[in-house]
Design a protein around this motif. Structure first.
Motif, PDB file in Angstrom:
ATOM      1  N   GLY A 189      61.987  55.162  26.441  1.00  0.00           N
ATOM      2  CA  GLY A 189      62.104  53.924  25.960  1.00  0.00           C
ATOM      3  C   GLY A 189      60.905  52.761  26.214  1.00  0.00           C
ATOM      4  N   GLY A 190      59.965  53.293  27.252  1.00  0.00           N
ATOM      5  CA  GLY A 190      59.091  52.409  27.774  1.00  0.00           C
ATOM      6  C   GLY A 190      59.383  51.551  28.680  1.00  0.00           C
ATOM      7  N   ARG A 191      58.634  50.384  28.989  1.00  0.00           N
ATOM      8  CA  ARG A 191      59.039  49.560  29.943  1.00  0.00           C
ATOM      9  C   ARG A 191      58.135  48.102  29.557  1.00  0.00           C
ATOM     10  NH1 ARG A 191      62.333  52.623  30.565  1.00  0.00           N
ATOM     11  NH2 ARG A 191      63.336  53.142  32.553  1.00  0.00           N
ATOM     12  N   THR A 192      58.805  47.017  29.891  1.00  0.00           N
ATOM     13  CA  THR A 192      57.873  45.955  29.563  1.00  0.00           C
ATOM     14  C   THR A 192      57.356  45.696  30.954  1.00  0.00           C
ATOM     15  OG1 THR A 192      59.523  44.813  28.045  1.00  0.00           O
ATOM     16  CG2 THR A 192      58.264  43.293  29.339  1.00  0.00           C
ATOM     17  N   LEU A 193      56.254  45.454  30.904  1.00  0.00           N
ATOM     18  CA  LEU A 193      55.426  45.344  32.282  1.00  0.00           C
ATOM     19  C   LEU A 193      55.444  43.842  33.019  1.00  0.00           C
ATOM     20  CD1 LEU A 193      52.240  47.464  31.563  1.00  0.00           C
ATOM     21  CD2 LEU A 193      54.220  48.066  32.569  1.00  0.00           C
ATOM     22  N   ASP A 194      55.581  43.507  34.268  1.00  0.00           N
ATOM     23  CA  ASP A 194      55.253  42.514  34.831  1.00  0.00           C
ATOM     24  C   ASP A 194      53.819  42.186  35.110  1.00  0.00           C
ATOM     25  OD1 ASP A 194      54.787  40.449  36.758  1.00  0.00           O
ATOM     26  OD2 ASP A 194      56.381  41.297  38.400  1.00  0.00           O
ATOM     27  N   VAL A 195      53.203  41.340  34.372  1.00  0.00           N
ATOM     28  CA  VAL A 195      51.971  41.208  34.289  1.00  0.00           C
ATOM     29  C   VAL A 195      51.505  39.796  34.990  1.00  0.00           C
ATOM     30  CG1 VAL A 195      51.373  42.677  32.220  1.00  0.00           C
ATOM     31  CG2 VAL A 195      51.912  40.250  31.861  1.00  0.00           C
ATOM     32  N   ALA A 196      52.290  39.216  35.663  1.00  0.00           N
ATOM     33  CA  ALA A 196      52.025  37.987  36.209  1.00  0.00           C
ATOM     34  C   ALA A 196      50.925  37.903  36.916  1.00  0.00           C
ATOM     35  CB  ALA A 196      53.391  37.290  37.109  1.00  0.00           C
ATOM     36  N   ASP A 197      50.512  39.054  37.852  1.00  0.00           N
ATOM     37  CA  ASP A 197      49.364  39.188  38.749  1.00  0.00           C
ATOM     38  C   ASP A 197      48.207  39.740  38.324  1.00  0.00           C
ATOM     39  OD1 ASP A 197      50.868  37.550  40.830  1.00  0.00           O
ATOM     40  OD2 ASP A 197      51.579  39.280  41.462  1.00  0.00           O
ATOM     41  N   TYR A 198      48.144  40.143  36.777  1.00  0.00           N
ATOM     42  CA  TYR A 198      47.252  40.998  36.280  1.00  0.00           C
ATOM     43  C   TYR A 198      46.186  39.875  35.762  1.00  0.00           C
ATOM     44  CZ  TYR A 198      44.880  44.828  34.022  1.00  0.00           C
ATOM     45  OH  TYR A 198      44.058  45.687  33.468  1.00  0.00           O
ATOM     46  N   PRO A 199      44.740  40.177  36.083  1.00  0.00           N
ATOM     47  CA  PRO A 199      43.859  39.069  35.582  1.00  0.00           C
ATOM     48  C   PRO A 199      43.308  39.357  34.375  1.00  0.00           C
ATOM     49  CG  PRO A 199      42.816  40.655  37.000  1.00  0.00           C
ATOM     50  CD  PRO A 199      44.258  40.951  37.162  1.00  0.00           C
ATOM     51  N   LEU A 200      43.318  40.514  33.699  1.00  0.00           N
ATOM     52  CA  LEU A 200      42.521  40.692  32.454  1.00  0.00           C
ATOM     53  C   LEU A 200      43.388  40.677  31.416  1.00  0.00           C
ATOM     54  CD1 LEU A 200      40.577  43.827  33.770  1.00  0.00           C
ATOM     55  CD2 LEU A 200      39.824  41.554  33.451  1.00  0.00           C
ATOM     56  N   ASP A 201      43.009  40.202  30.026  1.00  0.00           N
ATOM     57  CA  ASP A 201      43.784  39.873  28.834  1.00  0.00           C
ATOM     58  C   ASP A 201      44.377  41.272  28.299  1.00  0.00           C
ATOM     59  OD1 ASP A 201      43.162  37.329  28.987  1.00  0.00           O
ATOM     60  OD2 ASP A 201      41.470  37.428  27.795  1.00  0.00           O
ATOM     61  N   THR A 202      43.784  42.442  28.601  1.00  0.00           N
ATOM     62  CA  THR A 202      44.353  43.614  27.979  1.00  0.00           C
ATOM     63  C   THR A 202      44.464  44.564  29.027  1.00  0.00           C
ATOM     64  OG1 THR A 202      42.026  44.419  27.321  1.00  0.00           O
ATOM     65  CG2 THR A 202      43.231  43.131  25.485  1.00  0.00           C
ATOM     66  N   ILE A 203      45.395  45.919  28.900  1.00  0.00           N
ATOM     67  CA  ILE A 203      45.470  46.577  29.946  1.00  0.00           C
ATOM     68  C   ILE A 203      45.273  47.969  29.001  1.00  0.00           C
ATOM     69  CG2 ILE A 203      47.206  47.905  31.325  1.00  0.00           C
ATOM     70  CD1 ILE A 203      48.972  45.259  30.899  1.00  0.00           C
ATOM     71  N   PHE A 263      58.056  47.197  36.716  1.00  0.00           N
ATOM     72  CA  PHE A 263      56.968  48.051  36.400  1.00  0.00           C
ATOM     73  C   PHE A 263      55.806  47.063  36.126  1.00  0.00           C
ATOM     74  CE2 PHE A 263      60.113  50.914  35.652  1.00  0.00           C
ATOM     75  CZ  PHE A 263      59.753  52.399  35.955  1.00  0.00           C
ATOM     76  N   ALA A 264      54.594  47.595  36.639  1.00  0.00           N
ATOM     77  CA  ALA A 264      53.408  46.635  36.674  1.00  0.00           C
ATOM     78  C   ALA A 264      52.282  47.509  36.520  1.00  0.00           C
ATOM     79  CB  ALA A 264      53.275  45.662  37.720  1.00  0.00           C
ATOM     80  N   PRO A 265      50.966  46.983  36.005  1.00  0.00           N
ATOM     81  CA  PRO A 265      49.898  47.546  36.005  1.00  0.00           C
ATOM     82  C   PRO A 265      49.266  47.736  37.627  1.00  0.00           C
ATOM     83  CG  PRO A 265      49.669  45.597  34.697  1.00  0.00           C
ATOM     84  CD  PRO A 265      50.947  45.508  35.334  1.00  0.00           C
ATOM     85  N   MET A 266      48.577  48.799  37.815  1.00  0.00           N
ATOM     86  CA  MET A 266      48.196  48.887  39.180  1.00  0.00           C
ATOM     87  C   MET A 266      47.120  47.722  39.109  1.00  0.00           C
ATOM     88  SD  MET A 266      47.912  50.893  42.031  1.00  0.00           S
ATOM     89  CE  MET A 266      46.491  51.239  43.131  1.00  0.00           C
ATOM     90  N   PRO A 267      47.180  47.006  40.575  1.00  0.00           N
ATOM     91  CA  PRO A 267      46.175  45.724  40.846  1.00  0.00           C
ATOM     92  C   PRO A 267      44.498  46.385  40.764  1.00  0.00           C
ATOM     93  CG  PRO A 267      47.787  46.093  42.390  1.00  0.00           C
ATOM     94  CD  PRO A 267      48.277  47.082  41.464  1.00  0.00           C
ATOM     95  N   VAL A 268      43.767  45.580  40.351  1.00  0.00           N
ATOM     96  CA  VAL A 268      42.652  45.894  40.212  1.00  0.00           C
ATOM     97  C   VAL A 268      41.857  44.953  40.982  1.00  0.00           C
ATOM     98  CG1 VAL A 268      42.338  46.986  37.950  1.00  0.00           C
ATOM     99  CG2 VAL A 268      42.196  44.515  38.015  1.00  0.00           C
ATOM    100  N   ALA A 269      40.594  45.288  41.231  1.00  0.00           N
ATOM    101  CA  ALA A 269      39.731  44.601  42.335  1.00  0.00           C
ATOM    102  C   ALA A 269      38.321  44.458  41.782  1.00  0.00           C
ATOM    103  CB  ALA A 269      39.501  45.082  43.900  1.00  0.00           C
ATOM    104  N   LYS A 270      37.424  43.392  42.064  1.00  0.00           N
ATOM    105  CA  LYS A 270      36.172  43.215  41.669  1.00  0.00           C
ATOM    106  C   LYS A 270      35.115  43.678  43.001  1.00  0.00           C
ATOM    107  CE  LYS A 270      36.573  38.714  39.291  1.00  0.00           C
ATOM    108  NZ  LYS A 270      36.102  37.235  39.406  1.00  0.00           N
ATOM    109  N   THR A 271      34.045  44.278  42.353  1.00  0.00           N
ATOM    110  CA  THR A 271      32.989  44.429  43.592  1.00  0.00           C
ATOM    111  C   THR A 271      31.824  43.730  43.209  1.00  0.00           C
ATOM    112  OG1 THR A 271      32.097  46.281  41.860  1.00  0.00           O
ATOM    113  CG2 THR A 271      33.495  47.065  43.772  1.00  0.00           C
ATOM    114  N   SER A 272      31.708  43.067  42.312  1.00  0.00           N
ATOM    115  CA  SER A 272      30.723  41.900  42.068  1.00  0.00           C
ATOM    116  C   SER A 272      31.300  40.715  41.088  1.00  0.00           C
ATOM    117  CB  SER A 272      29.260  42.510  41.465  1.00  0.00           C
ATOM    118  OG  SER A 272      29.599  43.221  40.140  1.00  0.00           O
ATOM    119  N   ASP A 273      30.825  40.829  39.800  1.00  0.00           N
ATOM    120  CA  ASP A 273      31.382  39.620  39.204  1.00  0.00           C
ATOM    121  C   ASP A 273      32.520  40.229  38.078  1.00  0.00           C
ATOM    122  OD1 ASP A 273      29.686  37.907  39.792  1.00  0.00           O
ATOM    123  OD2 ASP A 273      27.987  38.204  38.559  1.00  0.00           O
ATOM    124  N   GLU A 274      32.929  41.505  37.920  1.00  0.00           N
ATOM    125  CA  GLU A 274      33.957  42.036  36.949  1.00  0.00           C
ATOM    126  C   GLU A 274      34.718  43.203  37.879  1.00  0.00           C
ATOM    127  OE1 GLU A 274      31.918  45.381  34.535  1.00  0.00           O
ATOM    128  OE2 GLU A 274      30.740  43.621  34.384  1.00  0.00           O
TER     129      GLU A 274
END
Length: 134
Positions: free
Chosen positions: A31-45, A59-70
């Motif tokens: 059935g999949g899941r609806t993700l909690d995207v409140a803290d996700y910074p990008l428009d698409t996953i 369930f949520a996307p794994m957090p991502v980090a920046k090394t420079s501008d992206e």
């Protein structure tokens, strides 16, 4: 919690390399899941993104980090969270309805973010995922 009505509205298809990163799909969270995207910074996953189960059970996307501008790498796993699987197809943050693979094959070179810093822990948590580069 609001219930998503998946039967109405326009159908959207996001093209990309979804079938390159998810090489073989054998099993997923029913059935999949609806993700909690409140803290996700990008428009698409993107397909192949790691999905986590947070301590509150969401369930949520794994957090991502920046090394420079992206954003270009995974951040650390939040405390009390666990790896749940991989996103099967690219989705919009506005409609975070996710198919989550728990058994199959991932091409780590095509993954949306570098897996090298988390891969050993992910392999231990998701032993039914095989990793094969093209």
């Amino acid at each position: 919690m609001a219930v998503a009505d998946l039967t109405k509205g326009p159908k959207e298809f996001v093209s990309g390399i979804d079938n390159v990163v998810i090489v073989n799909y054998f099993d997923g969270i029913r059935g999949g899941r609806t993700l909690d995207v409140a803290d996700y910074p990008l428009d698409t996953i993107q397909a192949g993104h790691l999905i986590i189960k947070k301590s509150d059970g969401n369930f949520a996307p794994m957090p991502v980090a920046k090394t420079s501008d992206e954003y270009d790498k995974y951040d650390s796993l939040p405390g009390s969270a666990s790896y749940a699987g991989y996103l099967v197809a690219t989705i919009s943050k506005d409609k975070p309805f996710a198919a989550i693979m728990v058994r199959g094959t991932v091409n780590p070179k095509a993954a949306p973010f570098d897996l090298s810093t988390v891969l050993e822990d992910v392999k231990g948590a998701l032993p039914l995922i095989d990793y094969q580069e093209d």
